[in-house]
Write a protein that holds these residues in place. Structure first.
Motif, PDB file in Angstrom:
ATOM      1  N   UNK A 214       0.906  -1.106   0.056  1.00 14.61           N
ATOM      2  CA  UNK A 214      -0.086   0.046   0.023  1.00 14.61           C
ATOM      3  C   UNK A 214       0.772   1.259   0.137  1.00 14.61           C
ATOM      4  N   UNK A 215       1.771   1.559   0.794  1.00 14.51           N
ATOM      5  CA  UNK A 215       2.779   2.529   0.694  1.00 14.51           C
ATOM      6  C   UNK A 215       3.292   2.671  -0.757  1.00 14.51           C
ATOM      7  N   UNK A 216       3.796   1.556  -1.148  1.00 14.07           N
ATOM      8  CA  UNK A 216       4.491   1.735  -2.542  1.00 14.07           C
ATOM      9  C   UNK A 216       3.451   2.276  -3.585  1.00 14.07           C
ATOM     10  N   UNK A 217       2.201   1.882  -3.601  1.00 14.58           N
ATOM     11  CA  UNK A 217       1.230   2.173  -4.438  1.00 14.58           C
ATOM     12  C   UNK A 217       0.663   3.545  -4.187  1.00 14.58           C
ATOM     13  N   UNK A 218       0.792   3.869  -2.931  1.00 12.44           N
ATOM     14  CA  UNK A 218       0.367   5.473  -2.613  1.00 12.44           C
ATOM     15  C   UNK A 218       1.624   6.393  -3.015  1.00 12.44           C
ATOM     16  N   UNK A 219       2.817   5.904  -3.041  1.00  9.93           N
ATOM     17  CA  UNK A 219       3.981   6.535  -3.594  1.00  9.93           C
ATOM     18  C   UNK A 219       3.868   6.820  -5.136  1.00  9.93           C
ATOM     19  N   UNK A 220       3.698   5.905  -5.922  1.00 11.61           N
ATOM     20  CA  UNK A 220       3.671   5.776  -7.257  1.00 11.61           C
ATOM     21  C   UNK A 220       2.355   6.659  -7.556  1.00 11.61           C
ATOM     22  N   UNK A 221       1.327   6.490  -6.814  1.00 18.32           N
ATOM     23  CA  UNK A 221      -0.086   7.400  -7.189  1.00 18.32           C
ATOM     24  C   UNK A 221       0.395   8.687  -7.033  1.00 18.32           C
ATOM     25  N   UNK A 222       0.856   9.147  -5.916  1.00 18.59           N
ATOM     26  CA  UNK A 222       1.583  10.507  -5.866  1.00 18.59           C
ATOM     27  C   UNK A 222       2.579  11.152  -7.087  1.00 18.59           C
ATOM     28  N   UNK A 223       3.392  10.241  -7.362  1.00 14.58           N
ATOM     29  CA  UNK A 223       4.418  10.458  -8.407  1.00 14.58           C
ATOM     30  C   UNK A 223       3.548  10.751  -9.563  1.00 14.58           C
ATOM     31  N   UNK A 224       2.391   9.997  -9.899  1.00 14.69           N
ATOM     32  CA  UNK A 224       1.687  10.152 -11.105  1.00 14.69           C
ATOM     33  C   UNK A 224       0.877  11.667 -11.068  1.00 14.69           C
ATOM     34  N   UNK A 225       0.622  11.725  -9.770  1.00 12.04           N
ATOM     35  CA  UNK A 225       0.027  13.305  -9.590  1.00 12.04           C
ATOM     36  C   UNK A 225       0.972  14.337  -9.951  1.00 12.04           C
ATOM     37  N   UNK A 226       2.161  14.350  -9.577  1.00 12.75           N
ATOM     38  CA  UNK A 226       3.196  15.178 -10.023  1.00 12.75           C
ATOM     39  C   UNK A 226       3.585  15.312 -11.316  1.00 12.75           C
ATOM     40  N   UNK A 227       3.350  14.536 -11.846  1.00 12.69           N
ATOM     41  CA  UNK A 227       3.527  14.013 -13.475  1.00 12.69           C
ATOM     42  C   UNK A 227       2.483  14.456 -14.379  1.00 12.69           C
ATOM     43  N   UNK A 228       1.233  15.015 -13.744  1.00 15.05           N
ATOM     44  CA  UNK A 228       0.170  15.600 -14.406  1.00 15.05           C
ATOM     45  C   UNK A 228      -0.954  14.925 -14.271  1.00 15.05           C
ATOM     46  N   UNK A 229      -1.092  13.631 -13.904  1.00 16.66           N
ATOM     47  CA  UNK A 229      -2.300  12.702 -13.872  1.00 16.66           C
ATOM     48  C   UNK A 229      -3.366  13.315 -12.749  1.00 16.66           C
ATOM     49  N   UNK A 230      -4.542  13.938 -13.429  1.00 12.98           N
ATOM     50  CA  UNK A 230      -5.347  14.554 -12.504  1.00 12.98           C
ATOM     51  C   UNK A 230      -6.767  13.486 -12.298  1.00 12.98           C
ATOM     52  N   UNK A 231      -6.601  12.379 -12.454  1.00 15.19           N
ATOM     53  CA  UNK A 231      -7.636  11.395 -11.837  1.00 15.19           C
ATOM     54  C   UNK A 231      -7.623  11.296 -10.542  1.00 15.19           C
ATOM     55  N   UNK A 232      -8.814  11.056  -9.738  1.00 14.49           N
ATOM     56  CA  UNK A 232      -9.108  10.810  -8.653  1.00 14.49           C
ATOM     57  C   UNK A 232      -7.762   9.935  -8.133  1.00 14.49           C
ATOM     58  N   UNK A 233      -7.774  10.055  -6.639  1.00 16.22           N
ATOM     59  CA  UNK A 233      -6.693   9.244  -5.806  1.00 16.22           C
ATOM     60  C   UNK A 233      -6.773   7.833  -6.139  1.00 16.22           C
ATOM     61  N   UNK A 234      -7.959   7.280  -5.965  1.00 14.81           N
ATOM     62  CA  UNK A 234      -8.258   6.000  -6.104  1.00 14.81           C
ATOM     63  C   UNK A 234      -7.928   5.384  -7.831  1.00 14.81           C
ATOM     64  N   UNK A 235      -8.245   5.999  -8.601  1.00 11.43           N
ATOM     65  CA  UNK A 235      -7.866   5.764  -9.942  1.00 11.43           C
ATOM     66  C   UNK A 235      -6.234   5.766 -10.080  1.00 11.43           C
ATOM     67  N   UNK A 236      -5.809   6.889  -9.512  1.00 16.75           N
ATOM     68  CA  UNK A 236      -4.358   6.778  -9.466  1.00 16.75           C
ATOM     69  C   UNK A 236      -3.755   5.631  -8.801  1.00 16.75           C
ATOM     70  N   UNK A 237      -4.036   5.287  -7.868  1.00 17.52           N
ATOM     71  CA  UNK A 237      -3.547   4.042  -6.886  1.00 17.52           C
ATOM     72  C   UNK A 237      -3.750   2.785  -7.868  1.00 17.52           C
ATOM     73  N   UNK A 238      -4.965   2.721  -8.393  1.00 12.46           N
ATOM     74  CA  UNK A 238      -5.372   1.517  -9.181  1.00 12.46           C
ATOM     75  C   UNK A 238      -4.190   1.374 -10.610  1.00 12.46           C
ATOM     76  N   UNK A 239      -4.027   2.522 -11.197  1.00 13.15           N
ATOM     77  CA  UNK A 239      -2.863   2.574 -12.078  1.00 13.15           C
ATOM     78  C   UNK A 239      -1.628   2.358 -11.518  1.00 13.15           C
ATOM     79  N   UNK A 240      -1.335   2.768 -10.390  1.00  8.92           N
ATOM     80  CA  UNK A 240      -0.016   2.459  -9.598  1.00  8.92           C
ATOM     81  C   UNK A 240       0.192   0.984  -9.344  1.00  8.92           C
ATOM     82  N   UNK A 241      -0.738   0.268  -9.093  1.00 11.40           N
ATOM     83  CA  UNK A 241      -0.797  -1.075  -8.887  1.00 11.40           C
ATOM     84  C   UNK A 241      -0.409  -1.745  -9.894  1.00 11.40           C
TER      85      UNK A 241
END
Length: 124
Positions: A97-124
Protein backbone atom coordinates in the motif's frame (compact mmCIF):
# COMPACT_ATOMS: atom_id res chain seq x y z
CA UNK A 1 -22.28 -6.78 28.06
CA UNK A 2 -20.02 -8.71 30.47
CA UNK A 3 -21.83 -11.95 29.65
CA UNK A 4 -21.03 -11.46 25.96
CA UNK A 5 -17.42 -10.66 26.83
CA UNK A 6 -17.13 -13.75 29.03
CA UNK A 7 -18.56 -15.83 26.19
CA UNK A 8 -15.92 -14.39 23.91
CA UNK A 9 -13.18 -15.51 26.32
CA UNK A 10 -14.69 -19.01 26.49
CA UNK A 11 -15.11 -19.15 22.72
CA UNK A 12 -11.50 -18.08 22.02
CA UNK A 13 -10.01 -20.54 24.50
CA UNK A 14 -12.13 -23.34 23.03
CA UNK A 15 -11.28 -22.38 19.43
CA UNK A 16 -7.56 -22.49 20.16
CA UNK A 17 -7.81 -25.96 21.67
CA UNK A 18 -6.60 -25.10 25.16
CA UNK A 19 -7.10 -27.75 27.82
CA UNK A 20 -9.58 -27.06 30.61
CA UNK A 21 -6.72 -26.19 32.97
CA UNK A 22 -5.12 -23.84 30.44
CA UNK A 23 -8.48 -22.19 29.72
CA UNK A 24 -9.03 -21.64 33.44
CA UNK A 25 -5.58 -20.05 33.71
CA UNK A 26 -6.39 -17.70 30.83
CA UNK A 27 -9.77 -16.90 32.37
CA UNK A 28 -8.22 -16.17 35.78
CA UNK A 29 -5.54 -13.97 34.23
CA UNK A 30 -7.91 -11.92 32.07
CA UNK A 31 -11.29 -11.71 33.82
CA UNK A 32 -10.16 -9.08 36.37
CA UNK A 33 -9.47 -6.72 33.46
CA UNK A 34 -12.88 -6.99 31.78
CA UNK A 35 -14.19 -3.92 33.57
CA UNK A 36 -11.00 -1.86 33.44
CA UNK A 37 -9.63 -2.17 29.91
CA UNK A 38 -11.15 -0.96 26.64
CA UNK A 39 -12.42 -3.95 24.66
CA UNK A 40 -9.65 -3.85 22.05
CA UNK A 41 -6.91 -3.84 24.67
CA UNK A 42 -8.68 -6.60 26.56
CA UNK A 43 -8.76 -8.75 23.41
CA UNK A 44 -5.02 -8.12 22.95
CA UNK A 45 -4.43 -9.25 26.55
CA UNK A 46 -6.60 -12.32 25.97
CA UNK A 47 -4.68 -13.30 22.84
CA UNK A 48 -1.35 -12.82 24.64
CA UNK A 49 -2.50 -15.02 27.53
CA UNK A 50 -3.72 -17.70 25.13
CA UNK A 51 -0.29 -17.74 23.46
CA UNK A 52 1.45 -17.87 26.84
CA UNK A 53 -0.76 -20.77 27.95
CA UNK A 54 0.42 -22.99 25.10
CA UNK A 55 3.23 -21.46 23.02
CA UNK A 56 3.77 -24.58 20.91
CA UNK A 57 0.13 -24.71 19.83
CA UNK A 58 0.22 -20.95 19.17
CA UNK A 59 3.21 -21.41 16.87
CA UNK A 60 1.40 -24.20 15.03
CA UNK A 61 -1.65 -21.92 14.58
CA UNK A 62 0.64 -19.21 13.20
CA UNK A 63 2.22 -21.60 10.72
CA UNK A 64 -1.20 -22.84 9.63
CA UNK A 65 -2.41 -19.25 9.18
CA UNK A 66 0.59 -18.53 6.92
CA UNK A 67 -0.83 -21.07 4.47
CA UNK A 68 -4.05 -19.03 4.16
CA UNK A 69 -2.30 -16.43 2.01
CA UNK A 70 -3.67 -16.01 -1.51
CA UNK A 71 -4.23 -13.73 -4.48
CA UNK A 72 -7.31 -14.15 -6.66
CA UNK A 73 -8.90 -12.21 -9.50
CA UNK A 74 -12.50 -11.88 -10.56
CA UNK A 75 -14.07 -11.67 -13.97
CA UNK A 76 -13.37 -8.66 -16.16
CA UNK A 77 -16.32 -6.35 -16.62
CA UNK A 78 -17.49 -4.77 -19.88
CA UNK A 79 -15.03 -1.90 -19.36
CA UNK A 80 -12.00 -4.17 -18.96
CA UNK A 81 -11.76 -3.71 -15.20
CA UNK A 82 -11.00 -6.67 -12.97
CA UNK A 83 -11.08 -7.14 -9.19
CA UNK A 84 -7.97 -8.27 -7.36
CA UNK A 85 -8.22 -9.71 -3.83
CA UNK A 86 -5.24 -10.73 -1.73
CA UNK A 87 -4.54 -12.01 1.75
CA UNK A 88 -0.95 -11.54 2.91
CA UNK A 89 0.97 -10.71 6.06
CA UNK A 90 0.32 -7.31 7.58
CA UNK A 91 3.86 -6.21 6.76
CA UNK A 92 3.54 -7.22 3.12
CA UNK A 93 0.22 -5.40 2.75
CA UNK A 94 1.50 -2.26 4.46
CA UNK A 95 4.56 -2.22 2.21
CA UNK A 96 2.47 -2.74 -0.94
CA UNK A 97 0.00 0.00 0.00
CA UNK A 98 2.85 2.41 0.76
CA UNK A 99 4.42 1.71 -2.62
CA UNK A 100 1.09 2.10 -4.43
CA UNK A 101 0.47 5.40 -2.62
CA UNK A 102 3.94 6.66 -3.49
CA UNK A 103 3.55 5.80 -7.18
CA UNK A 104 0.08 7.42 -7.20
CA UNK A 105 1.65 10.57 -5.78
CA UNK A 106 4.33 10.53 -8.48
CA UNK A 107 1.59 10.17 -11.13
CA UNK A 108 -0.09 13.29 -9.69
CA UNK A 109 3.17 15.24 -9.88
CA UNK A 110 3.56 14.11 -13.49
CA UNK A 111 0.17 15.62 -14.36
CA UNK A 112 -2.31 12.78 -13.84
CA UNK A 113 -5.44 14.53 -12.55
CA UNK A 114 -7.54 11.41 -12.01
CA UNK A 115 -8.95 10.87 -8.52
CA UNK A 116 -6.55 9.26 -6.04
CA UNK A 117 -8.37 5.90 -6.21
CA UNK A 118 -7.88 5.72 -9.97
CA UNK A 119 -4.22 6.74 -9.66
CA UNK A 120 -3.69 4.09 -6.97
CA UNK A 121 -5.21 1.51 -9.30
CA UNK A 122 -2.86 2.59 -12.09
CA UNK A 123 0.07 2.42 -9.66
CA UNK A 124 -0.82 -1.13 -8.76
Amino acid sequence: MRVRQARHVASRTRATGLSLMQAREVDAATTPYLATLPWGRFVDLLEARIIAADPDAAEQRRLTAELERFVITGQSNEHGLKTLVAKATAGEVIYLVAMVDRIAEILLHQGDTDPVGARRSKAL
